[in-house]
Design a protein around this motif. Structure first.
Motif, mmCIF file in Angstrom:
data_model
loop_
_atom_site.group_PDB
_atom_site.id
_atom_site.type_symbol
_atom_site.label_atom_id
_atom_site.label_comp_id
_atom_site.label_asym_id
_atom_site.label_seq_id
_atom_site.Cartn_x
_atom_site.Cartn_y
_atom_site.Cartn_z
ATOM 1 N N ASP A 143 12.048 41.277 32.839
ATOM 2 C CA ASP A 143 11.730 42.569 33.427
ATOM 3 C C ASP A 143 11.788 43.609 32.304
ATOM 4 O OD1 ASP A 143 11.272 44.625 35.224
ATOM 5 O OD2 ASP A 143 13.373 44.779 35.814
ATOM 6 N N VAL A 144 11.046 44.709 32.451
ATOM 7 C CA VAL A 144 11.072 45.748 31.424
ATOM 8 C C VAL A 144 12.287 46.654 31.606
ATOM 9 C CG1 VAL A 144 9.900 47.781 30.511
ATOM 10 C CG2 VAL A 144 8.583 45.729 31.052
ATOM 11 N N GLN A 145 12.444 47.210 32.793
ATOM 12 C CA GLN A 145 13.503 48.184 33.033
ATOM 13 C C GLN A 145 14.763 47.480 33.517
ATOM 14 O OE1 GLN A 145 11.988 51.285 35.631
ATOM 15 N NE2 GLN A 145 11.121 52.372 33.888
ATOM 16 N N MET A 146 15.733 47.342 32.620
ATOM 17 C CA MET A 146 17.036 46.765 32.937
ATOM 18 C C MET A 146 18.111 47.609 32.280
ATOM 19 S SD MET A 146 16.463 42.607 32.700
ATOM 20 C CE MET A 146 15.801 42.605 31.019
ATOM 21 N N PRO A 147 19.309 47.643 32.838
ATOM 22 C CA PRO A 147 20.382 48.468 32.262
ATOM 23 C C PRO A 147 20.814 47.947 30.903
ATOM 24 C CG PRO A 147 21.240 47.045 33.998
ATOM 25 C CD PRO A 147 19.755 46.924 34.049
ATOM 26 N N GLY A 148 21.327 48.868 30.084
ATOM 27 C CA GLY A 148 21.774 48.462 28.751
ATOM 28 C C GLY A 148 20.586 48.118 27.870
ATOM 29 N N VAL A 149 20.519 46.882 27.448
ATOM 30 C CA VAL A 149 19.387 46.403 26.642
ATOM 31 C C VAL A 149 18.221 46.131 27.578
ATOM 32 C CG1 VAL A 149 18.576 44.576 25.107
ATOM 33 C CG2 VAL A 149 20.934 45.387 24.930
ATOM 34 N N ASP A 150 17.115 46.858 27.405
ATOM 35 C CA ASP A 150 15.981 46.653 28.311
ATOM 36 C C ASP A 150 15.164 45.437 27.887
ATOM 37 O OD1 ASP A 150 14.326 47.406 26.185
ATOM 38 O OD2 ASP A 150 13.875 49.390 26.992
ATOM 39 N N GLY A 151 14.139 45.128 28.670
ATOM 40 C CA GLY A 151 13.357 43.929 28.419
ATOM 41 C C GLY A 151 12.591 43.952 27.112
ATOM 42 N N LEU A 152 12.129 45.122 26.700
ATOM 43 C CA LEU A 152 11.365 45.205 25.463
ATOM 44 C C LEU A 152 12.253 44.936 24.243
ATOM 45 C CD1 LEU A 152 9.152 48.299 26.330
ATOM 46 C CD2 LEU A 152 8.497 45.879 26.403
ATOM 47 N N GLU A 153 13.446 45.524 24.252
ATOM 48 C CA GLU A 153 14.373 45.269 23.148
ATOM 49 C C GLU A 153 14.823 43.810 23.175
ATOM 50 O OE1 GLU A 153 16.738 45.412 19.863
ATOM 51 O OE2 GLU A 153 15.167 46.814 20.520
ATOM 52 N N ALA A 154 15.050 43.267 24.363
ATOM 53 C CA ALA A 154 15.415 41.848 24.461
ATOM 54 C C ALA A 154 14.305 40.974 23.906
ATOM 55 C CB ALA A 154 15.695 41.477 25.922
ATOM 56 N N ALA A 155 13.053 41.326 24.199
ATOM 57 C CA ALA A 155 11.919 40.557 23.676
ATOM 58 C C ALA A 155 11.901 40.588 22.153
ATOM 59 C CB ALA A 155 10.607 41.110 24.233
ATOM 60 N N ARG A 156 12.157 41.764 21.583
ATOM 61 C CA ARG A 156 12.183 41.871 20.114
ATOM 62 C C ARG A 156 13.272 40.981 19.520
ATOM 63 N NH1 ARG A 156 10.251 47.256 21.192
ATOM 64 N NH2 ARG A 156 12.313 47.993 21.802
ATOM 65 N N ARG A 157 14.453 40.983 20.141
ATOM 66 C CA ARG A 157 15.553 40.167 19.623
ATOM 67 C C ARG A 157 15.252 38.677 19.781
ATOM 68 N NH1 ARG A 157 21.036 43.323 21.806
ATOM 69 N NH2 ARG A 157 20.424 45.416 21.106
ATOM 70 N N ILE A 158 14.677 38.307 20.907
ATOM 71 C CA ILE A 158 14.405 36.893 21.174
ATOM 72 C C ILE A 158 13.323 36.362 20.245
ATOM 73 C CG2 ILE A 158 13.421 35.305 22.894
ATOM 74 C CD1 ILE A 158 14.881 37.050 25.029
ATOM 75 N N THR A 159 12.237 37.116 20.076
ATOM 76 C CA THR A 159 11.139 36.625 19.240
ATOM 77 C C THR A 159 11.494 36.637 17.758
ATOM 78 O OG1 THR A 159 10.113 38.843 19.207
ATOM 79 C CG2 THR A 159 9.367 37.296 20.899
ATOM 80 N N ALA A 160 12.570 37.328 17.397
ATOM 81 C CA ALA A 160 13.001 37.346 15.993
ATOM 82 C C ALA A 160 13.858 36.140 15.637
ATOM 83 C CB ALA A 160 13.775 38.629 15.693
ATOM 84 N N THR A 161 14.224 35.319 16.624
ATOM 85 C CA THR A 161 15.058 34.145 16.371
ATOM 86 C C THR A 161 14.216 32.981 15.876
ATOM 87 O OG1 THR A 161 14.863 33.367 18.658
ATOM 88 C CG2 THR A 161 16.690 34.850 18.145
ATOM 89 N N ASP A 162 14.867 31.959 15.330
ATOM 90 C CA ASP A 162 14.156 30.760 14.902
ATOM 91 C C ASP A 162 13.657 29.998 16.120
ATOM 92 O OD1 ASP A 162 14.667 31.302 12.230
ATOM 93 O OD2 ASP A 162 16.555 30.190 12.225
ATOM 94 N N ASP A 163 12.415 29.560 16.075
ATOM 95 C CA ASP A 163 11.805 28.776 17.149
ATOM 96 C C ASP A 163 12.036 29.428 18.514
ATOM 97 O OD1 ASP A 163 10.378 26.704 18.273
ATOM 98 O OD2 ASP A 163 12.112 25.389 18.478
ATOM 99 N N PRO A 164 11.564 30.657 18.687
ATOM 100 C CA PRO A 164 11.828 31.370 19.942
ATOM 101 C C PRO A 164 10.999 30.815 21.094
ATOM 102 C CG PRO A 164 10.315 32.624 18.602
ATOM 103 C CD PRO A 164 10.743 31.451 17.756
ATOM 104 N N PRO A 165 11.447 31.042 22.331
ATOM 105 C CA PRO A 165 10.633 30.678 23.483
ATOM 106 C C PRO A 165 9.483 31.661 23.641
ATOM 107 C CG PRO A 165 12.541 31.897 24.216
ATOM 108 C CD PRO A 165 12.712 31.690 22.725
ATOM 109 N N ALA A 166 8.516 31.299 24.470
ATOM 110 C CA ALA A 166 7.466 32.250 24.824
ATOM 111 C C ALA A 166 8.060 33.312 25.732
ATOM 112 C CB ALA A 166 6.323 31.531 25.533
#
Length: 237
Positions: free
Chosen positions: A59-82
């Motif tokens: 989801d985009v709008q979530m408390p604390g870390v929103d979905g967009l920031e979470a996406a940035r953190r996740i895709t920056a990891t090694d072998d990230p999920p889609a």
């Protein structure tokens, strides 16, 4: 993807009922398993690290870390999920921010259950969910913006760019890879490109992978943007 072919999914949404509904929809489909849920972006990042899913629905709008920031953190990891972004709000700001954050798909929450399942299967297969409407909006931004819509993962080899149809090499691509890039720019899927070029799906997938690697972009969405921004494909082609 698991050895048994099961697509493992993490669901992240701050509304319990929404997560429960998505879980019911996805787990009604053979070969799809929801391995974890999260109520905010930070928990989603942690769930991805713990469960190593194939797809994370954010989801985009979530408390604390929103979905967009979470996406940035996740895709920056090694072998990230889609990353599949799910939102109630159909705005260009969210769409382009999601693409810039590395999302492979963008789907409205009012989509049908069949569309959600299709989206998860599409991004799990390594393709981007590029609906005709999203394609038009990406192209419109790419052809009118003074700055790139999405930044490439690495600097593409732009030497030798020649935008004319049937012309010379484009960023080191072969003639067939250039042809595939132009077809991607028209919004065609791998299966549609395969039928048009009279080749197998696996051959097209190889060509697409080569195109992404040579352009230095993350996925086919960024490849389409690159093609329009560099004149390889033009509106109306």
């Amino acid at each position: 993807m698991a050895a048994d072919g099961v697509i493992r999914v993490v669901l992240a949404d701050d509304q319990d009922l929404v997560r429960a509904g998505f879980r019911v929809i996805l787990e009604s489909e053979p070969g799809v398993q929801v391995v974890a849920e999260a109520a905010d972006g930070a928990a989603a990042v942690a769930a991805v690290a713990a469960h190593r899913p194939d797809v994370v629905c954010l989801d985009v709008q979530m408390p604390g870390v929103d979905g967009l920031e979470a996406a940035r953190r996740i895709t920056a990891t090694d072998d990230p999920p889609a990353v599949l972004v799910l939102t109630t709000f159909d705005t260009d700001e969210y769409l382009f921010d999601a693409l810039a954050a590395g999302a492979s798909g963008f789907l409205l929450k009012n989509a049908s259950p069949e569309k959600l399942i299709e989206a998860v299967r599409t991004v799990a297969a390594g393709d981007a969910l590029l609906s005709p409407d999203v394609t038009r909006r990406v192209i419109s931004r790419a052809t009118s913006a003074s700055v790139p819509v999405v930044a490439p993962v690495t600097e593409p080899a732009t030497a030798g760019v020649d935008a004319g149809p049937g012309a010379g090499p484009v960023a080191g691509l072969t003639d067939r890879e250039t042809e595939v890039l132009r077809l991607l720019g028209r919004g065609l899927s791998n299966a549609e490109i395969a039928r048009l070029l009279f080749v197998g799906d696996a051959t097209v997938k190889t060509h697409v992978s080569n195109v992404l690697q040579k352009l230095g972009v993350r996925d086919r969405i960024q490849a389409v943007v690159w093609a329009y921004e560099n004149g390889v494909v033009r509106s109306g082609d």
